[in-house]
Design a protein around this motif. Structure first.
Motif, mmCIF file in Angstrom:
data_model
loop_
_atom_site.group_PDB
_atom_site.id
_atom_site.type_symbol
_atom_site.label_atom_id
_atom_site.label_comp_id
_atom_site.label_asym_id
_atom_site.label_seq_id
_atom_site.Cartn_x
_atom_site.Cartn_y
_atom_site.Cartn_z
ATOM 1 N N ILE A 201 0.857 -1.194 0.000
ATOM 2 C CA ILE A 201 0.000 0.000 0.000
ATOM 3 C C ILE A 201 0.890 1.240 0.000
ATOM 4 C CG2 ILE A 201 -1.683 1.356 1.339
ATOM 5 C CD1 ILE A 201 -2.971 -1.148 0.388
ATOM 6 N N LEU A 202 0.530 2.214 -0.824
ATOM 7 C CA LEU A 202 1.184 3.517 -0.838
ATOM 8 C C LEU A 202 0.222 4.514 -0.207
ATOM 9 C CD1 LEU A 202 3.349 5.563 -1.774
ATOM 10 C CD2 LEU A 202 2.229 5.561 -4.028
ATOM 11 N N LYS A 203 0.676 5.214 0.849
ATOM 12 C CA LYS A 203 -0.164 6.203 1.538
ATOM 13 C C LYS A 203 0.274 7.610 1.159
ATOM 14 C CE LYS A 203 -1.550 4.092 5.831
ATOM 15 N NZ LYS A 203 -1.329 4.113 7.291
ATOM 16 N N ILE A 204 -0.683 8.391 0.640
ATOM 17 C CA ILE A 204 -0.421 9.777 0.245
ATOM 18 C C ILE A 204 -1.505 10.659 0.851
ATOM 19 C CG2 ILE A 204 -0.158 11.380 -1.681
ATOM 20 C CD1 ILE A 204 0.520 9.006 -3.484
ATOM 21 N N PRO A 205 -1.139 11.746 1.539
ATOM 22 C CA PRO A 205 -2.156 12.661 2.068
ATOM 23 C C PRO A 205 -3.014 13.242 0.940
ATOM 24 C CG PRO A 205 0.010 13.167 2.990
ATOM 25 C CD PRO A 205 0.219 12.176 1.882
ATOM 26 N N PRO A 206 -4.309 13.477 1.198
ATOM 27 C CA PRO A 206 -5.208 13.981 0.142
ATOM 28 C C PRO A 206 -4.707 15.244 -0.560
ATOM 29 C CG PRO A 206 -6.489 13.273 2.024
ATOM 30 C CD PRO A 206 -5.032 13.201 2.436
ATOM 31 N N THR B 196 3.961 -1.138 3.733
ATOM 32 C CA THR B 196 3.278 0.142 3.625
ATOM 33 C C THR B 196 4.330 1.200 3.335
ATOM 34 O OG1 THR B 196 1.603 -0.563 5.200
ATOM 35 C CG2 THR B 196 1.800 1.810 4.813
ATOM 36 N N PHE B 197 4.049 2.009 2.323
ATOM 37 C CA PHE B 197 4.964 3.071 1.919
ATOM 38 C C PHE B 197 4.333 4.398 2.298
ATOM 39 C CE2 PHE B 197 5.827 -0.608 -0.642
ATOM 40 C CZ PHE B 197 7.212 -0.696 -0.582
ATOM 41 N N GLU B 198 4.926 5.076 3.289
ATOM 42 C CA GLU B 198 4.401 6.330 3.833
ATOM 43 C C GLU B 198 5.047 7.524 3.146
ATOM 44 O OE1 GLU B 198 2.252 6.988 6.430
ATOM 45 O OE2 GLU B 198 1.924 4.950 7.182
ATOM 46 N N PHE B 199 4.229 8.426 2.639
ATOM 47 C CA PHE B 199 4.673 9.651 1.979
ATOM 48 C C PHE B 199 5.551 10.484 2.903
ATOM 49 C CE2 PHE B 199 4.186 14.158 1.150
ATOM 50 C CZ PHE B 199 4.415 14.246 -0.212
ATOM 51 N N MET B 200 6.672 10.971 2.356
ATOM 52 C CA MET B 200 7.541 11.904 3.064
ATOM 53 C C MET B 200 7.533 13.260 2.344
ATOM 54 S SD MET B 200 10.703 9.288 3.793
ATOM 55 C CE MET B 200 11.771 10.391 4.698
ATOM 56 N N GLU B 201 7.836 13.231 1.029
ATOM 57 C CA GLU B 201 7.808 14.460 0.244
ATOM 58 C C GLU B 201 7.740 14.142 -1.242
ATOM 59 O OE1 GLU B 201 12.141 16.224 -0.370
ATOM 60 O OE2 GLU B 201 11.681 15.987 1.765
ATOM 61 N N VAL C 84 -5.547 7.283 0.036
ATOM 62 C CA VAL C 84 -5.631 8.744 0.054
ATOM 63 C C VAL C 84 -6.675 9.090 1.105
ATOM 64 C CG1 VAL C 84 -6.121 10.821 -1.286
ATOM 65 C CG2 VAL C 84 -5.064 8.848 -2.405
ATOM 66 N N GLY C 85 -6.205 9.541 2.272
ATOM 67 C CA GLY C 85 -7.133 9.716 3.390
ATOM 68 C C GLY C 85 -7.686 8.355 3.768
ATOM 69 N N ASP C 86 -9.019 8.216 3.731
ATOM 70 C CA ASP C 86 -9.668 6.941 4.045
ATOM 71 C C ASP C 86 -10.028 6.142 2.798
ATOM 72 O OD1 ASP C 86 -9.585 7.473 6.779
ATOM 73 O OD2 ASP C 86 -11.497 8.555 6.730
ATOM 74 N N ALA C 87 -9.756 6.681 1.612
ATOM 75 C CA ALA C 87 -10.143 6.014 0.361
ATOM 76 C C ALA C 87 -8.976 5.207 -0.197
ATOM 77 C CB ALA C 87 -10.589 7.048 -0.665
ATOM 78 N N LEU C 88 -9.224 3.923 -0.469
ATOM 79 C CA LEU C 88 -8.220 3.073 -1.091
ATOM 80 C C LEU C 88 -8.498 3.034 -2.590
ATOM 81 C CD1 LEU C 88 -5.760 1.230 -0.713
ATOM 82 C CD2 LEU C 88 -7.373 -0.686 -0.556
ATOM 83 N N LEU C 89 -7.628 3.686 -3.368
ATOM 84 C CA LEU C 89 -7.761 3.724 -4.825
ATOM 85 C C LEU C 89 -7.092 2.489 -5.409
ATOM 86 C CD1 LEU C 89 -6.842 7.484 -5.319
ATOM 87 C CD2 LEU C 89 -9.083 6.469 -4.818
ATOM 88 N N GLN C 90 -7.788 1.816 -6.309
ATOM 89 C CA GLN C 90 -7.318 0.553 -6.873
ATOM 90 C C GLN C 90 -6.631 0.765 -8.224
ATOM 91 O OE1 GLN C 90 -7.833 -2.547 -5.341
ATOM 92 N NE2 GLN C 90 -8.581 -1.374 -3.602
ATOM 93 N N PRO C 91 -5.510 0.084 -8.471
ATOM 94 C CA PRO C 91 -4.866 0.164 -9.785
ATOM 95 C C PRO C 91 -5.669 -0.597 -10.835
ATOM 96 C CG PRO C 91 -3.717 -1.411 -8.392
ATOM 97 C CD PRO C 91 -4.778 -0.775 -7.537
ATOM 98 N N THR C 92 -5.414 -0.291 -12.085
ATOM 99 C CA THR C 92 -6.099 -0.987 -13.172
ATOM 100 C C THR C 92 -5.602 -2.417 -13.334
ATOM 101 O OG1 THR C 92 -4.482 -0.264 -14.826
ATOM 102 C CG2 THR C 92 -6.423 1.158 -14.472
ATOM 103 N N ASN C 93 -4.349 -2.673 -12.961
ATOM 104 C CA ASN C 93 -3.699 -3.979 -13.157
ATOM 105 C C ASN C 93 -3.719 -4.401 -14.624
ATOM 106 O OD1 ASN C 93 -2.899 -4.416 -10.480
ATOM 107 N ND2 ASN C 93 -4.948 -5.112 -9.938
#
Length: 171
Positions: free
Chosen positions: A4-9, A44-49, A155-164
């Motif tokens: 999972i990649l986490k990015i702030p909204p 889990t990959f947490e956004f830094m910058e 993104v926030g509470d929404a998990l966006l899915q890749p197209t794969n």
């Protein structure tokens, strides 16, 4: 492995606007510095910058191809090294194209990923391609020749899915 990649909204919105600006016709790119946290069979990959690339940071920037300048590549690697971060490369496919890595993307990834593993002391590397239709993403965790699918971008509470939709072309 579940990744999972986490990015702030607010950062996700800014990235999306940078990559797919209204009327844009050239491929755009950005890099994220992320911190990797592993637990069992999950990462889990947490956004830094974020580093949003400008036109002068490319060697070539066309509608279907980009190449970073050597100075840009060196600066990004140094910044990731200094932050002890993993890198996420993100680029767009402008126009009516599907969200999948192209044959040219695969060619570049086969060169770039092993080099980044070596330069960043075997840290995971992520690649994301975005289009108006969504995104696709791959993660190289422990081996620069074996990509895994990204489970999603949180993104926030929404998990966006890749197209794969991406399939590596036959070499």
């Amino acid at each position: 492995m579940k990744c999972i990649l986490k990015i702030p909204p607010s950062e996700y919105s800014a990235l999306h606007y940078h990559l797919l600006p209204p009327g844009g016709w050239r491929e755009e790119a950005a890099f994220l510095m992320v911190r990797c946290e592993r637990a069992g069979d999950a990462a889990t990959f947490e956004f830094m910058e974020a580093i949003k690339l400008r036109p002068d940071e490319f060697q070539t920037q066309e509608g279907d191809y980009i190449e970073l300048s050597d100075a840009t590549r060196a600066r990004i690697i140094k910044q990731a090294h200094d932050l002890d971060a993993c890198l996420v490369e993100i680029h767009c496919h402008p126009g009516p194209y599907r969200a999948a890595f192209s044959e040219a993307d695969w060619h570049g990834l086969r060169e770039t990923v092993p080099h980044m593993f070596w330069r960043l002391h075997n840290r995971p590397y992520l690649a994301v391609v975005v289009a108006e239709s969504g995104f696709d993403a791959l993660v190289w965790i422990d081996d620069p020749t074996v990509p895994h699918r990204l489970h999603g971008i949180l993104v926030g509470d929404a998990l966006l899915q890749p197209t794969n939709l991406s399939r590596e072309p036959i070499r």
